[in-house]
Design a protein around this motif. Structure first.
Motif, mmCIF file in Angstrom:
data_model
loop_
_atom_site.group_PDB
_atom_site.id
_atom_site.type_symbol
_atom_site.label_atom_id
_atom_site.label_comp_id
_atom_site.label_asym_id
_atom_site.label_seq_id
_atom_site.Cartn_x
_atom_site.Cartn_y
_atom_site.Cartn_z
ATOM 1 N N ASN A 216 0.819 -1.210 0.000
ATOM 2 C CA ASN A 216 0.000 0.000 0.000
ATOM 3 C C ASN A 216 0.852 1.259 0.000
ATOM 4 O OD1 ASN A 216 -3.189 -0.261 0.519
ATOM 5 N ND2 ASN A 216 -2.159 -2.047 1.341
ATOM 6 N N ALA A 217 1.960 1.231 0.728
ATOM 7 C CA ALA A 217 2.857 2.392 0.771
ATOM 8 C C ALA A 217 3.444 2.671 -0.605
ATOM 9 C CB ALA A 217 3.971 2.154 1.790
ATOM 10 N N ILE A 218 3.870 1.613 -1.302
ATOM 11 C CA ILE A 218 4.425 1.780 -2.647
ATOM 12 C C ILE A 218 3.362 2.351 -3.589
ATOM 13 C CG2 ILE A 218 5.361 0.547 -4.637
ATOM 14 C CD1 ILE A 218 6.671 -1.399 -2.657
ATOM 15 N N GLY A 219 2.128 1.827 -3.481
ATOM 16 C CA GLY A 219 1.045 2.343 -4.317
ATOM 17 C C GLY A 219 0.765 3.809 -4.041
ATOM 18 N N SER A 220 0.832 4.200 -2.771
ATOM 19 C CA SER A 220 0.594 5.604 -2.413
ATOM 20 C C SER A 220 1.697 6.506 -2.960
ATOM 21 C CB SER A 220 0.513 5.737 -0.890
ATOM 22 O OG SER A 220 0.299 7.081 -0.513
ATOM 23 N N ILE A 221 2.940 6.032 -2.899
ATOM 24 C CA ILE A 221 4.060 6.825 -3.434
ATOM 25 C C ILE A 221 3.876 7.040 -4.935
ATOM 26 C CG2 ILE A 221 6.550 6.798 -3.888
ATOM 27 C CD1 ILE A 221 6.868 5.260 -1.242
ATOM 28 N N MET A 222 3.491 5.988 -5.624
ATOM 29 C CA MET A 222 3.303 6.084 -7.069
ATOM 30 C C MET A 222 2.126 6.987 -7.422
ATOM 31 S SD MET A 222 4.015 2.086 -8.119
ATOM 32 C CE MET A 222 3.805 2.432 -9.864
ATOM 33 N N ALA A 223 1.173 7.128 -6.484
ATOM 34 C CA ALA A 223 0.001 7.965 -6.740
ATOM 35 C C ALA A 223 0.216 9.414 -6.320
ATOM 36 C CB ALA A 223 -1.213 7.387 -6.019
#
Length: 307
Positions: A103-110
């Motif tokens: 989820n953290a990686i997805g948030s960074i990418m977003a």
């Protein structure tokens, strides 16, 4: 904090309180890292409740106090439940951290997420103080208690303290860069901090999971097997037996030892009291007598009974 059950009860109460506060502060501040901290704590609390139940079952069974229906269905004791709980606990904590990392990686990418650093810092300071206190108290108590459950619980508190420390540093940095040329980094503070913390804590339960699997699979502990072999060889030589067979396993806190001595067919007859004295001698030589040692000693002239 003087018994295994007492330590676990206090840990459960404090963990549930912190988990609820963490989830609430995480929602109010907009920090998924804090929400994860609360969910992580809630998962740990649930498993600690299970650990407490198992600890009570083991204690009642080993002391002979448990006469209930459940105890009658588990006449071999409840030691086998301990590695199952420890392994499941480690797997759940690792799984929660992996999920949070994704989820953290997805948030960074977003593009990150906005965060109220003031509320986040207040939560982190209070939580850090509580987690450090619980980790220290649990570790000190376990010097006397010597419980795998309490050891894992103390390790979980240390992991929580490490997580909270990292979050506190990240939140302070985020607060300091407000109104500066680096303010554009603010939305990334929370997911980046969460990702870094997850990368650190994911491997921590690995040792507990590995030991739990070894206990579940009845992997023979080499040190205990060597000790039992040395005692058995000395007994064979001293009493003139032909040989022996030793079967050893560690199941949670329990140590299961089965010894079969092959006696010559023309061996002089002995009274049962004499054989019992030999058993007492062997048990004393093996040592660690107590409710967590399951020791079986048999004598036979037929090797097939021992194989």
């Amino acid at each position: 904090m003087k018994t295994e059950q007492g330590v676990l009860r206090i840990s459960i109460a404090v963990t549930i309180l912190l988990a609820g506060v963490g989830i609430l502060f995480g929602i109010l501040s907009g920090s998924f890292a804090i929400v994860f901290d609360g969910v992580y704590a809630m998962t740990d609390a649930a498993m600690t409740v299970v650990a407490l139940l198992v600890a009570n079952l083991i204690a009642s069974s080993a002391s002979g106090a448990g006469k209930g229906r459940l105890v009658k269905h588990f006449t071999m004791g409840f030691w086998h439940l301990e590695p199952m709980v420890l392994g499941l606990n480690g797997i759940l904590l690792t799984g929660a951290a992996i999920y949070a990392l994704i989820n953290a990686i997805g948030s960074i990418m977003a593009g990150g997420r906005p965060l109220d650093f003031g509320q986040a810092i207040i939560y982190a300071v209070v939580t850090l103080a509580v987690t450090i206190a619980m980790a220290i108290a649990g570790s000190r108590a376990n010097r006397t208690i010597q419980s795998d459950f309490v050891a894992l619980d103390a390790k979980a508190w240390m992991m929580s303290a490490g997580l909270t420390s990292a979050l506190l540093v990240a939140f302070v940095i985020g607060s300091l860069i407000q109104g500066t040329q680096y303010e554009w980094l603010s939305p990334y503070i929370d997911p980046v901090a969460l990702a870094l913390v997850c990368l650190v804590i994911i491997p921590i339960p690995a040792g507990t999971i590995r030991q739990a699997l070894a206990d579940i699979l009845l992997v023979t502990p080499s040190d205990l097997k060597s000790h039992v072999d040395a005692v058995a060889r000395a007994v064979v030589e001293r009493h003139g037996f032909l040989s022996y067979r030793a079967y050893v396993a560690r199941v949670g806190r329990g140590r299961q030892i089965e010894l079969y001595f092959i006696v010559p067919e023309d061996f002089p007859a002995k009274k049962l009291q004499d054989w019992d004295r030999i058993r007492d001698e062997i048990g004393l030589a093996i040592g660690d007598e107590g409710p967590d040692r399951w020791l079986t000693i048999a004598f036979t002239t037929d090797p097939e009974w021992a194989d």
